[in-house]
Enzyme design. Structure first.
Site, mmCIF file in Angstrom:
data_model
loop_
_atom_site.group_PDB
_atom_site.id
_atom_site.type_symbol
_atom_site.label_atom_id
_atom_site.label_comp_id
_atom_site.label_asym_id
_atom_site.label_seq_id
_atom_site.Cartn_x
_atom_site.Cartn_y
_atom_site.Cartn_z
ATOM 1 N N GLY A 35 43.463 56.321 27.430
ATOM 2 C CA GLY A 35 43.878 54.917 27.560
ATOM 3 C C GLY A 35 42.955 53.991 26.782
ATOM 4 N N PHE A 36 43.198 52.704 26.936
ATOM 5 C CA PHE A 36 42.423 51.693 26.210
ATOM 6 C C PHE A 36 40.923 51.845 26.504
ATOM 7 C CE2 PHE A 36 41.241 46.930 26.766
ATOM 8 C CZ PHE A 36 40.560 46.901 25.557
ATOM 9 N N SER A 113 45.158 54.516 35.177
ATOM 10 C CA SER A 113 46.161 53.657 35.817
ATOM 11 C C SER A 113 46.749 52.722 34.772
ATOM 12 C CB SER A 113 45.561 52.787 36.924
ATOM 13 O OG SER A 113 46.542 51.896 37.427
ATOM 14 N N ASN A 137 42.632 62.775 44.638
ATOM 15 C CA ASN A 137 42.436 64.030 43.891
ATOM 16 C C ASN A 137 41.128 64.002 43.098
ATOM 17 O OD1 ASN A 137 44.829 65.173 44.785
ATOM 18 N ND2 ASN A 137 46.034 64.281 43.130
ATOM 19 N N TYR A 185 49.809 47.276 42.139
ATOM 20 C CA TYR A 185 48.522 47.411 41.452
ATOM 21 C C TYR A 185 47.372 46.943 42.332
ATOM 22 C CZ TYR A 185 45.123 47.253 37.622
ATOM 23 O OH TYR A 185 44.029 47.461 36.815
ATOM 24 N N TYR A 199 35.169 58.621 51.572
ATOM 25 C CA TYR A 199 34.500 59.845 51.088
ATOM 26 C C TYR A 199 32.981 59.673 51.104
ATOM 27 C CZ TYR A 199 38.433 62.748 49.671
ATOM 28 O OH TYR A 199 39.536 63.565 49.673
ATOM 29 N N THR A 215 39.854 42.405 29.915
ATOM 30 C CA THR A 215 39.164 42.977 28.758
ATOM 31 C C THR A 215 40.155 43.132 27.619
ATOM 32 O OG1 THR A 215 37.856 44.246 30.341
ATOM 33 C CG2 THR A 215 37.698 44.913 28.021
ATOM 34 N N ARG A 228 50.044 42.113 27.680
ATOM 35 C CA ARG A 228 49.010 41.284 28.280
ATOM 36 C C ARG A 228 48.782 40.103 27.356
ATOM 37 N NH1 ARG A 228 45.018 44.265 31.986
ATOM 38 N NH2 ARG A 228 45.350 42.238 32.919
HETATM 39 N N1 UDP Z 1 50.489 35.121 29.960
HETATM 40 C C1 UDP Z 1 51.127 34.209 29.146
HETATM 41 N N2 UDP Z 1 51.904 34.672 28.129
HETATM 42 C C2 UDP Z 1 52.075 36.000 27.878
HETATM 43 C C3 UDP Z 1 51.405 36.946 28.696
HETATM 44 C C4 UDP Z 1 50.631 36.463 29.748
HETATM 45 O O1 UDP Z 1 50.994 32.986 29.332
HETATM 46 O O2 UDP Z 1 52.804 36.329 26.918
HETATM 47 C C5 UDP Z 1 49.636 34.626 31.056
HETATM 48 C C6 UDP Z 1 49.882 35.259 32.431
HETATM 49 O O3 UDP Z 1 50.916 34.568 33.114
HETATM 50 C C7 UDP Z 1 48.531 35.087 33.085
HETATM 51 C C8 UDP Z 1 47.551 35.217 31.931
HETATM 52 O O4 UDP Z 1 48.295 34.963 30.756
HETATM 53 O O5 UDP Z 1 48.407 33.808 33.646
HETATM 54 C C9 UDP Z 1 46.881 36.585 31.831
HETATM 55 O O6 UDP Z 1 47.905 37.548 31.849
HETATM 56 P P1 UDP Z 1 47.652 39.080 31.584
HETATM 57 O O7 UDP Z 1 49.009 39.733 31.637
HETATM 58 O O8 UDP Z 1 46.883 39.266 30.362
HETATM 59 O O9 UDP Z 1 46.769 39.620 32.756
HETATM 60 P P2 UDP Z 1 46.401 39.197 34.251
HETATM 61 O O10 UDP Z 1 45.105 38.503 34.133
HETATM 62 O O11 UDP Z 1 47.463 38.293 34.822
HETATM 63 O O12 UDP Z 1 46.321 40.494 34.947
#
Ligand code: UDP
Length: 359
Positions: A35-36, A113, A137, A185, A199, A215, A228
């Site tokens: 993953g990332f 995840s 696990n 989540y 544990y 991040t 994101r």
């Molecule tokens: N967000 C946005 N435009 C997008 C994607 C996300 O304005 O195209 C907003 C989202 O509603 C949140 C913030 O950016 O308020 C961060 O979203 P992200 O999905 O990166 O992660 P989060 O911090 O919510 O887990």
């Protein structure tokens, strides 16, 4: 300019070596290693001459994140979903697979995840399983090998904290909706933390929990299912598409560049004073999402315009970590300014887009 990830890996390694931190000859299992964040950890561990076992089923991780490590003698890839049982070394368990030739694991890092809010609606059950059954696990492996257990939890366990809890200390219990669209989540990460404490209590396992804040950097997933905010805005900006700000853009996040995050994580893994602790690793500096959009437009020299879309349900209003504990226990704080991290991420994105065109 094209982006070279190796120089960032060397940078993390140097930061660790400067602090006398080495994982040489340790055998470390990294779930979610393709993953990332997991793949950055694998890269640094191999640079440090650790023996790295990357366990991933490519559900959201990518083969291309770790493919360059496949020829390394200290690297081993195992295709497996950690939500299903797996054992290493001697095992009489009647179910689950057993990797008999790996006899001793020193550290288990459970990082598997999916983490993007966009994925919560499509994969809620698999997300719940990675953080509950997967954590169980992974804890079982640590227990069998008397290994140190390290868990990547999240700022999401705090949910939507009130203003007087910003920046948020680890002692804050959280304000989370157990039946909302994010609950697969945030509640499963909270359950994962509870598994770990059980544990620790019952089996005296050495455990550590990091709570990671937003991040970004090279290898972060992008595209409509993963969107994101940072990868979305960069993708939109470099293609002169509309930048989609959700709500009025006044909600805040605090962004950390991947190099600082991985340095903090590995400092924590190494530090005995962090045993039994929960520590925030992120950046304290808050930005509104609208400000972030403007910064990305400026850095990409984009013609994109900002458009406002509906705010997702339960979207936290503010988020920023209290880093007092990280500074005190780990002698760590983030050092990469937002724009510097974004510039590198933008260069990496441009390379990705170019690769897609060349294919
Ligand atoms: N967000 C946005 N435009 C997008 C994607 C996300 O304005 O195209 C907003 C989202 O509603 C949140 C913030 O950016 O308020 C961060 O979203 P992200 O999905 O990166 O992660 P989060 O911090 O919510 O887990």
């Amino acid at each position: 300019m094209s982006f070279n990830i190796d120089s960032d890996i060397i940078d993390i390694n140097n930061r660790l070596l400067d602090n006398g931190i080495s994982f040489e000859n340790k055998t470390i299992l990294v779930t979610g290693g393709a993953g990332f964040l997991g793949s950055w950890v694998c890269d640094v561990l191999i640079k440090q001459r650790a023996k790295c076992i990357c366990l991933d089923n490519y559900s959201s991780g990518l083969n291309k994140n770790v493919f360059h490590l496949f020829d390394e003698k200290n690297f081993r890839y195992i295709n497996h979903d950690i939500s299903e049982p797996i054992y290493f070394g001697l095992s009489n368990h009647p179910y689950g697979i057993c990797i008999g030739d790996i006899r001793k694991i020193d550290i288990v890092m459970h990082m598997a995840s999916r983490a993007s809010p966009f994925e919560f609606k499509d994969y809620p059950i698999s997300i719940l399983k990675s953080n509950t059954l997967g954590t169980m696990n992974a804890l079982g492996i640590a227990k069998a090998h008397n290994a140190l257990f390290f868990y990547t939890s999240t700022s999401e366990v705090y949910g939507n904290p009130p203003d007087d809890m910003i920046p948020t200390p680890e002692t804050y219990f959280g304000h989370v909706n157990p039946v909302g669209p994010r609950s697969c989540y945030d509640e499963s990460k909270r359950a994962g933390e509870a598994f770990i404490k059980a544990y620790e209590l019952q089996h005296n396992l050495r455990t550590k929990i990091v709570r990671i804040f937003n991040t970004s950097g090279p290898r972060i997933r992008y595209g409509p299912e993963f969107g994101r905010v940072v990868p979305n805005f960069i993708h939109q900006a470099i293609n002169d598409m509309d930048i989609t700000v959700f709500g009025d853009g006044s909600q805040t996040r605090s962004f950390i560049y991947v190099v600082d995050e991985i340095e903090g994580i590995l400092k924590m893994v190494h530090n005995d004073n962090a045993i039994g602790e929960v520590i925030n690793i992120g950046n304290e500096k808050e930005y509104t999402i609208l400000k972030l959009a403007k910064i990305i437009i400026e850095l990409t020299n984009s013609n994109s315009k900002i458009v406002f879309k509906g705010l997702p349900i339960d979207d936290p209003k503010r988020r920023s970590p209290d880093l007092t504990k990280a500074k005190k226990i780990l002698n760590w704080k983030p050092t990469t300014p937002l724009k510097e991290g974004l510039k590198k991420t933008i260069e990496w994105f441009k390379d990705q887009e170019k690769e897609k065109i060349d294919e």
